[in-house]
Design a protein around this motif. Structure first.
Motif, PDB file in Angstrom:
ATOM      1  N   PRO A  43       0.846  -1.048  -0.235  1.00 35.00           N
ATOM      2  CA  PRO A  43      -0.080   0.101  -0.417  1.00 35.00           C
ATOM      3  C   PRO A  43       1.073   1.693   0.140  1.00 35.00           C
ATOM      4  O   PRO A  43       2.357   1.361   0.174  1.00 35.00           O
ATOM      5  N   VAL A  44       0.151   2.588  -0.543  1.00 36.54           N
ATOM      6  CA  VAL A  44       0.977   3.225  -0.083  1.00 36.54           C
ATOM      7  C   VAL A  44      -0.215   4.890   0.507  1.00 36.54           C
ATOM      8  O   VAL A  44      -0.864   5.006  -0.324  1.00 36.54           O
ATOM      9  N   ILE A  45       0.587   5.286   1.191  1.00 33.87           N
ATOM     10  CA  ILE A  45      -0.094   6.540   2.364  1.00 33.87           C
ATOM     11  C   ILE A  45       0.355   8.238   0.909  1.00 33.87           C
ATOM     12  O   ILE A  45       1.262   8.062   0.658  1.00 33.87           O
ATOM     13  N   VAL A  46      -1.225   9.036   0.140  1.00 31.36           N
ATOM     14  CA  VAL A  46      -0.821   9.905   0.177  1.00 31.36           C
ATOM     15  C   VAL A  46      -1.473  10.818   0.041  1.00 31.36           C
ATOM     16  O   VAL A  46      -2.385  10.780   0.969  1.00 31.36           O
ATOM     17  N   SER A  47      -0.716  11.832  -0.086  1.00 31.22           N
ATOM     18  CA  SER A  47      -1.498  13.248   0.934  1.00 31.22           C
ATOM     19  C   SER A  47      -2.610  13.877  -0.550  1.00 31.22           C
ATOM     20  O   SER A  47      -2.282  13.879  -2.046  1.00 31.22           O
ATOM     21  N   ILE A  48      -4.099  13.849  -0.124  1.00 35.63           N
ATOM     22  CA  ILE A  48      -4.766  14.448  -0.999  1.00 35.63           C
ATOM     23  C   ILE A  48      -5.244  16.300  -0.161  1.00 35.63           C
ATOM     24  O   ILE A  48      -4.721  16.631   0.760  1.00 35.63           O
ATOM     25  N   SER A  49      -5.700  16.877  -1.255  1.00 33.99           N
ATOM     26  CA  SER A  49      -5.341  18.578  -0.955  1.00 33.99           C
ATOM     27  C   SER A  49      -7.027  18.502  -0.363  1.00 33.99           C
ATOM     28  O   SER A  49      -8.314  17.543  -0.147  1.00 33.99           O
ATOM     29  N   LYS A  50      -7.503  19.863  -0.339  1.00 35.46           N
ATOM     30  CA  LYS A  50      -8.753  20.488   0.508  1.00 35.46           C
ATOM     31  C   LYS A  50     -10.217  20.184  -0.502  1.00 35.46           C
ATOM     32  O   LYS A  50      -9.807  19.964  -1.145  1.00 35.46           O
ATOM     33  N   ASN A  51     -11.429  20.033   0.319  1.00 28.99           N
ATOM     34  CA  ASN A  51     -12.644  19.773  -0.586  1.00 28.99           C
ATOM     35  C   ASN A  51     -12.589  18.696  -1.636  1.00 28.99           C
ATOM     36  O   ASN A  51     -13.031  18.626  -2.766  1.00 28.99           O
ATOM     37  N   ILE A  52     -11.802  17.668  -1.110  1.00 32.94           N
ATOM     38  CA  ILE A  52     -12.225  16.441  -2.193  1.00 32.94           C
ATOM     39  C   ILE A  52     -11.863  14.650  -1.652  1.00 32.94           C
ATOM     40  O   ILE A  52     -11.630  15.188  -0.629  1.00 32.94           O
ATOM     41  N   LEU A  53     -12.852  14.408  -2.164  1.00 33.39           N
ATOM     42  CA  LEU A  53     -12.615  12.646  -1.511  1.00 33.39           C
ATOM     43  C   LEU A  53     -13.206  13.063  -0.399  1.00 33.39           C
ATOM     44  O   LEU A  53     -12.520  12.723   1.068  1.00 33.39           O
ATOM     45  N   GLU A  54     -13.982  14.089   0.362  1.00 31.36           N
ATOM     46  CA  GLU A  54     -15.042  14.331   1.625  1.00 31.36           C
ATOM     47  C   GLU A  54     -14.180  15.209   2.595  1.00 31.36           C
ATOM     48  O   GLU A  54     -14.471  14.915   3.571  1.00 31.36           O
ATOM     49  N   GLN A  55     -12.854  15.993   1.823  1.00 30.90           N
ATOM     50  CA  GLN A  55     -12.121  16.564   3.513  1.00 30.90           C
ATOM     51  C   GLN A  55     -12.796  17.441   3.060  1.00 30.90           C
ATOM     52  O   GLN A  55     -12.087  18.357   1.505  1.00 30.90           O
ATOM     53  N   LYS A  56     -11.893  18.565   3.875  1.00 32.29           N
ATOM     54  CA  LYS A  56     -12.407  19.955   3.884  1.00 32.29           C
ATOM     55  C   LYS A  56     -10.857  20.385   4.707  1.00 32.29           C
ATOM     56  O   LYS A  56     -10.602  21.483   4.557  1.00 32.29           O
ATOM     57  N   LYS A  57      -9.496  19.458   4.181  1.00 32.85           N
ATOM     58  CA  LYS A  57      -8.561  20.229   5.108  1.00 32.85           C
ATOM     59  C   LYS A  57      -7.076  19.114   4.167  1.00 32.85           C
ATOM     60  O   LYS A  57      -7.828  17.558   3.747  1.00 32.85           O
ATOM     61  N   PHE A  58      -6.211  19.274   4.001  1.00 35.92           N
ATOM     62  CA  PHE A  58      -4.917  17.963   3.671  1.00 35.92           C
ATOM     63  C   PHE A  58      -5.181  17.279   4.099  1.00 35.92           C
ATOM     64  O   PHE A  58      -5.687  17.561   5.814  1.00 35.92           O
ATOM     65  N   HIS A  59      -5.460  16.045   3.981  1.00 35.04           N
ATOM     66  CA  HIS A  59      -5.034  14.401   4.315  1.00 35.04           C
ATOM     67  C   HIS A  59      -4.539  13.635   3.891  1.00 35.04           C
ATOM     68  O   HIS A  59      -4.180  13.368   2.809  1.00 35.04           O
ATOM     69  N   LEU A  60      -4.039  12.037   4.814  1.00 33.02           N
ATOM     70  CA  LEU A  60      -3.678  11.302   3.974  1.00 33.02           C
ATOM     71  C   LEU A  60      -3.986  10.225   4.079  1.00 33.02           C
ATOM     72  O   LEU A  60      -5.480  10.094   4.811  1.00 33.02           O
ATOM     73  N   ILE A  61      -4.723   9.440   2.714  1.00 36.28           N
ATOM     74  CA  ILE A  61      -5.409   8.623   3.068  1.00 36.28           C
ATOM     75  C   ILE A  61      -4.232   7.372   2.261  1.00 36.28           C
ATOM     76  O   ILE A  61      -2.810   7.307   1.947  1.00 36.28           O
ATOM     77  N   LEU A  62      -4.685   5.696   2.881  1.00 30.84           N
ATOM     78  CA  LEU A  62      -3.783   4.402   2.195  1.00 30.84           C
ATOM     79  C   LEU A  62      -4.121   3.806   1.031  1.00 30.84           C
ATOM     80  O   LEU A  62      -5.544   3.924   1.163  1.00 30.84           O
ATOM     81  N   LEU A  63      -3.585   4.087   0.065  1.00 22.31           N
ATOM     82  CA  LEU A  63      -4.133   3.624  -1.917  1.00 22.31           C
ATOM     83  C   LEU A  63      -4.155   1.396  -1.455  1.00 22.31           C
ATOM     84  O   LEU A  63      -2.645   1.568  -1.193  1.00 22.31           O
ATOM     85  N   VAL A  64      -5.066   1.069  -1.485  1.00 22.66           N
ATOM     86  CA  VAL A  64      -4.431  -0.429  -1.026  1.00 22.66           C
ATOM     87  C   VAL A  64      -4.647  -1.230  -2.718  1.00 22.66           C
ATOM     88  O   VAL A  64      -3.880  -2.380  -2.442  1.00 22.66           O
ATOM     89  N   GLY A  65      -4.856  -0.233  -3.985  1.00 19.47           N
ATOM     90  CA  GLY A  65      -5.486  -1.107  -4.808  1.00 19.47           C
ATOM     91  C   GLY A  65      -5.765  -0.894  -6.090  1.00 19.47           C
ATOM     92  O   GLY A  65      -5.850   0.892  -5.643  1.00 19.47           O
ATOM     93  N   PHE A  66      -5.765  -1.378  -7.022  1.00 18.23           N
ATOM     94  CA  PHE A  66      -6.451  -0.239  -8.282  1.00 18.23           C
ATOM     95  C   PHE A  66      -7.273  -0.993  -9.528  1.00 18.23           C
ATOM     96  O   PHE A  66      -7.491  -2.300  -8.857  1.00 18.23           O
ATOM     97  N   GLU A  67      -8.270  -0.123 -10.289  1.00 16.65           N
ATOM     98  CA  GLU A  67      -9.305  -1.325 -11.167  1.00 16.65           C
ATOM     99  C   GLU A  67      -8.478  -0.757 -12.800  1.00 16.65           C
ATOM    100  O   GLU A  67      -7.886   0.578 -13.341  1.00 16.65           O
ATOM    101  N   LYS A  68      -8.085  -1.191 -13.467  1.00 13.66           N
ATOM    102  CA  LYS A  68      -7.586  -1.366 -14.902  1.00 13.66           C
ATOM    103  C   LYS A  68      -8.849  -1.846 -15.793  1.00 13.66           C
ATOM    104  O   LYS A  68     -10.009  -2.462 -15.844  1.00 13.66           O
ATOM    105  N   ASP A  69      -8.945  -1.013 -17.032  1.00 11.02           N
ATOM    106  CA  ASP A  69      -9.758  -1.066 -18.402  1.00 11.02           C
ATOM    107  C   ASP A  69      -9.562  -2.123 -19.046  1.00 11.02           C
ATOM    108  O   ASP A  69      -8.750  -2.991 -19.301  1.00 11.02           O
TER     109      ASP A  69
END
Length: 120
Positions: A43-69
């Protein structure tokens, strides 16, 4: 993303390093290391910006996978949202933020080009 985060993983016997893309506008360069690490099963810990993905401040989320077409292009990331307290859908028994799904365009808008990678 502080040195304290890195020290924690190293104390637990894991390798870890910070990544900060010097040119965050180059999104293709930005997400390639994320995909490569996820493909290795880490997994990868990533920093996301404010007001995206339900957040109102800078925030860390944990990426655990992905989907391909069908063409092999990444279309979605799966992530854990540590501050989530709502159910994703009415039929979802998981309360909170485990295994949420984000389309790649939304992720690109919110990703700040800063990550912590962890491996064995």
């Amino acid at each position: 993303m502080s040195r304290k985060n890195i020290s924690y993983f190293e104390k637990e016997g894991l390798k870890s390093w910070r990544y900060k893309n010097p040119e965050t506008k180059d999104i293709n360069t930005d997400i390639t290391p994320l995909i490569e690490n996820l493909e290795k099963g880490f997994p990868v810990i990533v920093s996301i910006s404010k007001n995206i993905l339900e957040q109102k401040k800078f925030h860390l989320i944990l990426l655990v996978g992905f989907e391909k077409d069908e063409s092999g292009n990444v279309t979605h990331f799966y992530y854990h949202e540590p501050e989530a307290t709502i159910v994703s859908s009415e039929n979802d028994s998981k309360i909170g933020g485990a295994f949420r799904k984000c389309d790649i365009e939304t992720f690109k808008q919110s990703y700040r080009g800063r990550s912590i990678f962890v491996s064995k």
